[in-house]
Design a protein around this motif. Structure first.
Motif, PDB file in Angstrom:
ATOM      1  N   MET A 109       0.844  -1.191   0.000  1.00 41.94           N
ATOM      2  CA  MET A 109       0.000   0.000   0.000  1.00 41.94           C
ATOM      3  C   MET A 109       0.883   1.246   0.000  1.00 41.94           C
ATOM      4  SD  MET A 109      -3.216   1.146   0.148  1.00 41.94           S
ATOM      5  CE  MET A 109      -4.165  -0.241   0.773  1.00 41.94           C
ATOM      6  N   LYS A 110       0.711   2.084  -1.014  1.00 38.73           N
ATOM      7  CA  LYS A 110       1.490   3.320  -1.102  1.00 38.73           C
ATOM      8  C   LYS A 110       0.532   4.501  -1.171  1.00 38.73           C
ATOM      9  CE  LYS A 110       5.597   5.190  -3.399  1.00 38.73           C
ATOM     10  NZ  LYS A 110       6.600   4.934  -4.449  1.00 38.73           N
ATOM     11  N   LEU A 111       0.743   5.476  -0.297  1.00 37.39           N
ATOM     12  CA  LEU A 111      -0.178   6.598  -0.139  1.00 37.39           C
ATOM     13  C   LEU A 111       0.466   7.900  -0.585  1.00 37.39           C
ATOM     14  CD1 LEU A 111      -1.248   5.711   3.519  1.00 37.39           C
ATOM     15  CD2 LEU A 111      -2.299   4.881   1.399  1.00 37.39           C
ATOM     16  N   LEU A 112      -0.358   8.798  -1.126  1.00 37.72           N
ATOM     17  CA  LEU A 112       0.048  10.180  -1.375  1.00 37.72           C
ATOM     18  C   LEU A 112      -0.655  11.042  -0.337  1.00 37.72           C
ATOM     19  CD1 LEU A 112       1.439  12.339  -3.179  1.00 37.72           C
ATOM     20  CD2 LEU A 112      -0.668  12.442  -4.503  1.00 37.72           C
ATOM     21  N   ALA A 113       0.111  11.693   0.537  1.00 36.18           N
ATOM     22  CA  ALA A 113      -0.454  12.419   1.671  1.00 36.18           C
ATOM     23  C   ALA A 113      -0.216  13.917   1.568  1.00 36.18           C
ATOM     24  CB  ALA A 113       0.141  11.892   2.979  1.00 36.18           C
ATOM     25  N   VAL A 114      -1.261  14.709   1.855  1.00 40.84           N
ATOM     26  CA  VAL A 114      -1.162  16.164   1.889  1.00 40.84           C
ATOM     27  C   VAL A 114      -2.046  16.684   3.020  1.00 40.84           C
ATOM     28  CG1 VAL A 114      -0.581  16.535  -0.531  1.00 40.84           C
ATOM     29  CG2 VAL A 114      -2.961  16.304   0.117  1.00 40.84           C
ATOM     30  N   SER A 115      -1.865  17.948   3.361  1.00 39.07           N
ATOM     31  CA  SER A 115      -2.685  18.557   4.409  1.00 39.07           C
ATOM     32  C   SER A 115      -2.580  20.070   4.328  1.00 39.07           C
ATOM     33  CB  SER A 115      -2.219  18.092   5.798  1.00 39.07           C
ATOM     34  OG  SER A 115      -3.073  18.582   6.813  1.00 39.07           O
ATOM     35  N   ASP A 116      -3.617  20.746   4.808  1.00 40.10           N
ATOM     36  CA  ASP A 116      -3.613  22.208   4.947  1.00 40.10           C
ATOM     37  C   ASP A 116      -3.305  22.914   3.623  1.00 40.10           C
ATOM     38  OD1 ASP A 116      -3.467  22.838   8.221  1.00 40.10           O
ATOM     39  OD2 ASP A 116      -2.661  20.902   7.641  1.00 40.10           O
ATOM     40  N   TRP A 117      -3.936  22.464   2.562  1.00 42.78           N
ATOM     41  CA  TRP A 117      -3.728  23.117   1.268  1.00 42.78           C
ATOM     42  C   TRP A 117      -4.657  24.325   1.169  1.00 42.78           C
ATOM     43  CZ3 TRP A 117      -1.885  20.985  -3.905  1.00 42.78           C
ATOM     44  CH2 TRP A 117      -0.698  20.264  -3.724  1.00 42.78           C
ATOM     45  N   ARG A 118      -4.248  25.414   1.796  1.00 45.52           N
ATOM     46  CA  ARG A 118      -5.076  26.623   1.839  1.00 45.52           C
ATOM     47  C   ARG A 118      -4.911  27.471   0.579  1.00 45.52           C
ATOM     48  NH1 ARG A 118      -6.828  28.149   6.977  1.00 45.52           N
ATOM     49  NH2 ARG A 118      -6.144  26.812   8.679  1.00 45.52           N
ATOM     50  N   VAL A 119      -3.700  27.542   0.042  1.00 41.15           N
ATOM     51  CA  VAL A 119      -3.424  28.390  -1.128  1.00 41.15           C
ATOM     52  C   VAL A 119      -2.793  27.600  -2.267  1.00 41.15           C
ATOM     53  CG1 VAL A 119      -3.148  30.462   0.293  1.00 41.15           C
ATOM     54  CG2 VAL A 119      -1.148  29.062  -0.241  1.00 41.15           C
ATOM     55  N   GLN A 120      -2.432  26.357  -2.017  1.00 38.85           N
ATOM     56  CA  GLN A 120      -1.719  25.572  -3.012  1.00 38.85           C
ATOM     57  C   GLN A 120      -2.649  25.204  -4.179  1.00 38.85           C
ATOM     58  OE1 GLN A 120      -1.401  25.202   0.328  1.00 38.85           O
ATOM     59  NE2 GLN A 120       0.687  26.020   0.359  1.00 38.85           N
ATOM     60  N   ASP A 121      -2.062  25.023  -5.336  1.00 35.44           N
ATOM     61  CA  ASP A 121      -2.804  24.713  -6.557  1.00 35.44           C
ATOM     62  C   ASP A 121      -3.176  23.231  -6.569  1.00 35.44           C
ATOM     63  OD1 ASP A 121      -3.855  24.423  -9.077  1.00 35.44           O
ATOM     64  OD2 ASP A 121      -2.079  25.149 -10.149  1.00 35.44           O
ATOM     65  N   ILE A 122      -4.460  22.933  -6.513  1.00 33.49           N
ATOM     66  CA  ILE A 122      -4.920  21.547  -6.476  1.00 33.49           C
ATOM     67  C   ILE A 122      -4.551  20.805  -7.762  1.00 33.49           C
ATOM     68  CG2 ILE A 122      -7.007  20.095  -6.386  1.00 33.49           C
ATOM     69  CD1 ILE A 122      -8.185  22.189  -4.461  1.00 33.49           C
ATOM     70  N   ASN A 123      -4.415  21.539  -8.851  1.00 35.08           N
ATOM     71  CA  ASN A 123      -4.031  20.888 -10.104  1.00 35.08           C
ATOM     72  C   ASN A 123      -2.675  20.191 -10.001  1.00 35.08           C
ATOM     73  OD1 ASN A 123      -6.306  21.550 -11.715  1.00 35.08           O
ATOM     74  ND2 ASN A 123      -5.531  23.641 -11.934  1.00 35.08           N
ATOM     75  N   LEU A 124      -1.839  20.634  -9.076  1.00 33.21           N
ATOM     76  CA  LEU A 124      -0.540  19.988  -8.891  1.00 33.21           C
ATOM     77  C   LEU A 124      -0.695  18.537  -8.454  1.00 33.21           C
ATOM     78  CD1 LEU A 124       1.449  22.852  -7.109  1.00 33.21           C
ATOM     79  CD2 LEU A 124       1.734  22.048  -9.457  1.00 33.21           C
ATOM     80  N   VAL A 148      -4.444  10.594   0.926  1.00 33.12           N
ATOM     81  CA  VAL A 148      -4.708  10.914   2.328  1.00 33.12           C
ATOM     82  C   VAL A 148      -4.667  12.426   2.490  1.00 33.12           C
ATOM     83  CG1 VAL A 148      -3.767  10.818   4.666  1.00 33.12           C
ATOM     84  CG2 VAL A 148      -3.867   8.740   3.286  1.00 33.12           C
ATOM     85  N   TYR A 149      -5.699  12.986   3.128  1.00 35.77           N
ATOM     86  CA  TYR A 149      -5.727  14.422   3.392  1.00 35.77           C
ATOM     87  C   TYR A 149      -6.025  14.644   4.874  1.00 35.77           C
ATOM     88  CZ  TYR A 149      -6.464  19.420   2.786  1.00 35.77           C
ATOM     89  OH  TYR A 149      -6.330  20.782   2.865  1.00 35.77           O
ATOM     90  N   ALA A 150      -5.134  15.383   5.558  1.00 37.05           N
ATOM     91  CA  ALA A 150      -5.230  15.522   7.013  1.00 37.05           C
ATOM     92  C   ALA A 150      -5.919  16.803   7.473  1.00 37.05           C
ATOM     93  CB  ALA A 150      -3.839  15.422   7.643  1.00 37.05           C
ATOM     94  N   GLY A 151      -6.721  17.421   6.608  1.00 38.93           N
ATOM     95  CA  GLY A 151      -7.623  18.455   7.078  1.00 38.93           C
ATOM     96  C   GLY A 151      -7.260  19.893   6.794  1.00 38.93           C
ATOM     97  N   ASP A 152      -8.284  20.745   6.965  1.00 36.75           N
ATOM     98  CA  ASP A 152      -8.320  22.197   6.744  1.00 36.75           C
ATOM     99  C   ASP A 152      -8.525  22.546   5.270  1.00 36.75           C
ATOM    100  OD1 ASP A 152      -8.460  23.304   9.212  1.00 36.75           O
ATOM    101  OD2 ASP A 152      -6.393  24.011   9.306  1.00 36.75           O
ATOM    102  N   ASP A 153      -9.456  23.524   5.078  1.00 35.98           N
ATOM    103  CA  ASP A 153      -9.799  24.047   3.754  1.00 35.98           C
ATOM    104  C   ASP A 153     -10.282  22.955   2.799  1.00 35.98           C
ATOM    105  OD1 ASP A 153      -8.739  27.175   3.249  1.00 35.98           O
ATOM    106  OD2 ASP A 153      -7.957  26.153   5.002  1.00 35.98           O
ATOM    107  N   LEU A 154     -11.045  22.024   3.355  1.00 33.32           N
ATOM    108  CA  LEU A 154     -11.619  20.970   2.516  1.00 33.32           C
ATOM    109  C   LEU A 154     -12.562  21.536   1.462  1.00 33.32           C
ATOM    110  CD1 LEU A 154     -12.286  18.126   5.094  1.00 33.32           C
ATOM    111  CD2 LEU A 154     -10.993  17.891   2.972  1.00 33.32           C
ATOM    112  N   ASN A 155     -13.164  22.698   1.759  1.00 32.47           N
ATOM    113  CA  ASN A 155     -14.090  23.299   0.800  1.00 32.47           C
ATOM    114  C   ASN A 155     -13.424  23.586  -0.545  1.00 32.47           C
ATOM    115  OD1 ASN A 155     -12.722  25.421   2.494  1.00 32.47           O
ATOM    116  ND2 ASN A 155     -13.661  26.776   0.969  1.00 32.47           N
ATOM    117  N   ARG A 156     -12.100  23.777  -0.543  1.00 29.31           N
ATOM    118  CA  ARG A 156     -11.383  24.041  -1.792  1.00 29.31           C
ATOM    119  C   ARG A 156     -11.399  22.824  -2.716  1.00 29.31           C
ATOM    120  NH1 ARG A 156      -5.966  25.096  -1.825  1.00 29.31           N
ATOM    121  NH2 ARG A 156      -6.254  26.324  -3.711  1.00 29.31           N
ATOM    122  N   PHE A 157     -11.630  21.648  -2.146  1.00 29.88           N
ATOM    123  CA  PHE A 157     -11.627  20.427  -2.953  1.00 29.88           C
ATOM    124  C   PHE A 157     -13.001  20.096  -3.533  1.00 29.88           C
ATOM    125  CE2 PHE A 157      -7.746  20.145  -0.601  1.00 29.88           C
ATOM    126  CZ  PHE A 157      -6.877  19.431  -1.422  1.00 29.88           C
TER     127      PHE A 157
END
Length: 482
Positions: free
Chosen positions: A1-16, A31-40
């Motif tokens: 099992m290999k995961l791609l993990a991010v968190s707190d993407w408040r200003v980062q470009d989701i297209n990345l 895996v996303y550890a929270g904050d600014d989920l509305n951006r997704f």
């Protein structure tokens, strides 16, 4: 099992994130550890659902952060492949994903919990997946004392004791957290369990941090980085070459180190803001990198290593660089290290330091800052305690500045350790770095537990030995080329 993990993407470009997954067949889940989920959730597009679908299992796992509005993220979890693992654990084969949303009730935000609530919740979560072979705990708030030190609303740890206790009690395979931006992009160990904080800063243009977590090994393999995760031009290794100058080079068909040749010298000189000084150093540096042969461009500019009385020195301070608690000196004549250490009384440390330096006749104090840090810090601390300047008694010399201009080789960067390893047989033994040393002391100063002082002293001694290995290389090189 290999995961791609991010968190707190408040200003980062989701297209990345889409670009990071494009063409890859080795990422099994997001895996996303929270904050600014509305951006997704952008209009009709559920980015977590689409990103999850691009993985081999088709899944995304997330928790809400303290700044997410209660209920506002609900539409994000409507697709069957996006899992709110705070609400309900999810198991793929023998790997379980569980979560703890929000943060502690004494912190700002909307989704907040008491320590008792977190303790009860996590106990239920771990019990629900007791039969799983591997458990990934996704918690927005870090465990107390591990990657949880913050500065935004006052310097303090902001982690949860209950999260820390749950890790100790249940020993999950890996812990992914966020919340504390200062600690983002770092990993640590709590009770033999790897903890990854992958939070991002939220200032405009802040790095888009990410991590991959490979659970196939007994000890999870965690790799951190920033997106876009594309190889940087090798020309950026050249001194005083940044994005702007790189663009000018590429406009003149200078694309690789192999294009840095004497035949292109005139082109290099004519680049905006360039000169013969730049071009000739680029030629020497490119050749040193290509041949993996360290060299010194202008030996006389490094002559202070031959001064009659030389002391190498290195300072350790708090994170704000406002208090020195450890100062180390390496006497190159006697091959001895002397350290001045005081956790609480900087004035006494400085008094002892001044007395030590006074034993030498006009010594040259060599340090490796690259920005005059050690000299500036020491002089400011001396002044704040009413001591006179040492500049009338010593000669300061920042080797880090001159190394970048004169010492060339196949170095990944000009950090002290990188250069030392490439010009000598010096190798690091400490698992600390300057940031962590400052963090550990700052935590102690603000009421936290005492760090292992011997480890901090060892790190300081190791830096002095690294610096000495560079000065020895310079001395030998110049002596052999005279």
């Amino acid at each position: 099992m290999k995961l791609l993990a991010v968190s707190d993407w408040r200003v980062q470009d989701i297209n990345l994130l889409y670009e990071a997954l494009d063409g890859r067949d080795d990422i099994d889940a997001i895996v996303y550890a929270g904050d600014d989920l509305n951006r997704f959730h952008d209009g009709d597009t559920n980015h977590l659902a689409e990103l999850g679908a691009a993985t081999t299992t088709g899944n995304a796992f997330a928790v809400c952060g303290n700044d997410d509005l209660p209920g506002a993220a609900a539409p994000l979890f409507e697709p069957s492949n996006v899992h709110d693992v705070h609400k309900e654990p999810y198991v793929i084969d023998d790997t379980a994903f569980i979560g703890q949303e929000g943060s502690l009730e004494n912190t700002p935000g909307h989704i907040l919990y008491s320590e008792d609530e977190i303790e009860t919740h996590l106990a239920r979560q771990f019990e629900a997946v007791a039969d799983a072979t591997q458990v990934c705990l996704i918690t927005h708030t870090p465990p107390f004392g591990t990657l949880d030190y913050a500065r935004r609303f006052g310097q303090r740890p902001i982690g949860s004791h209950s999260v820390a206790d749950a890790i100790t009690t249940y020993s999950p395979t890996v812990v992914v957290c966020g919340h504390c931006h200062l600690m983002g992009g770092r990993r640590a160990v709590h009770s033999r369990v790897p903890v990854l904080n992958i939070a991002c800063h939220d200032d405009l243009g802040a790095d888009a941090r990410y991590a991959t977590i490979d659970l196939s090994a007994s000890d999870p393999d965690i790799t951190t980085g920033t997106l876009p995760d594309t190889p940087k031009s090798e020309l950026l290794r050249l001194i005083q070459v940044g994005p702007s100058r790189l663009k000018h080079m590429e406009e003149k068909a200078i694309n690789t180190l192999d294009d840095i040749t004497s035949a292109n010298r005139r082109t290099l000189i004519d680049l905006p803001g360039s000169s013969a000084w730049h071009a000739d150093r680029w030629l020497a540096q490119a050749d040193a990198i290509r041949t993996d042969t360290p060299t010194i461009y202008t030996p006389e500019n490094l002559s202070p290593v031959f001064d009659d009385s030389v002391l190498l020195f290195d300072l350790e301070t708090d994170l704000d660089q406002s208090q020195i608690f450890l100062a180390g000196f390496y006497d190159t004549t006697t091959d001895t290290i002397t350290q001045f250490f005081d956790t609480d009384d900087e004035e006494e440390l400085l008094a002892d330091l001044r007395s030590f330096v006074a034993n030498y006749d006009d010594p040259t104090l060599i340090y490796y800052g690259g920005n005059n840090f050690d000299e500036t810090c020491l002089e400011e601390s001396l002044s704040s305690h009413g001591f006179g300047s040492l500049r009338s008694q010593v000669t300061y010399w920042d080797l880090g500045i001159y190394a970048q201009q004169e010492l060339f080789g196949d170095f990944p960067d000009y950090h002290l350790g990188s250069v030392a390893m490439n010009v000598s047989d010096w190798t690091p033994t400490s698992d600390l770095d300057g940031f962590l040393v400052g963090l550990l002391y700052t935590q102690y100063k603000n009421g936290g537990s005492e760090p292992e002082w011997d480890k901090l002293k060892q790190y300081n001694r190791e830096d002095l030995r690294a610096l000495n290995s560079i000065t020895e290389f310079i001395t030998e090189f110049i002596t052999n080329t005279k």
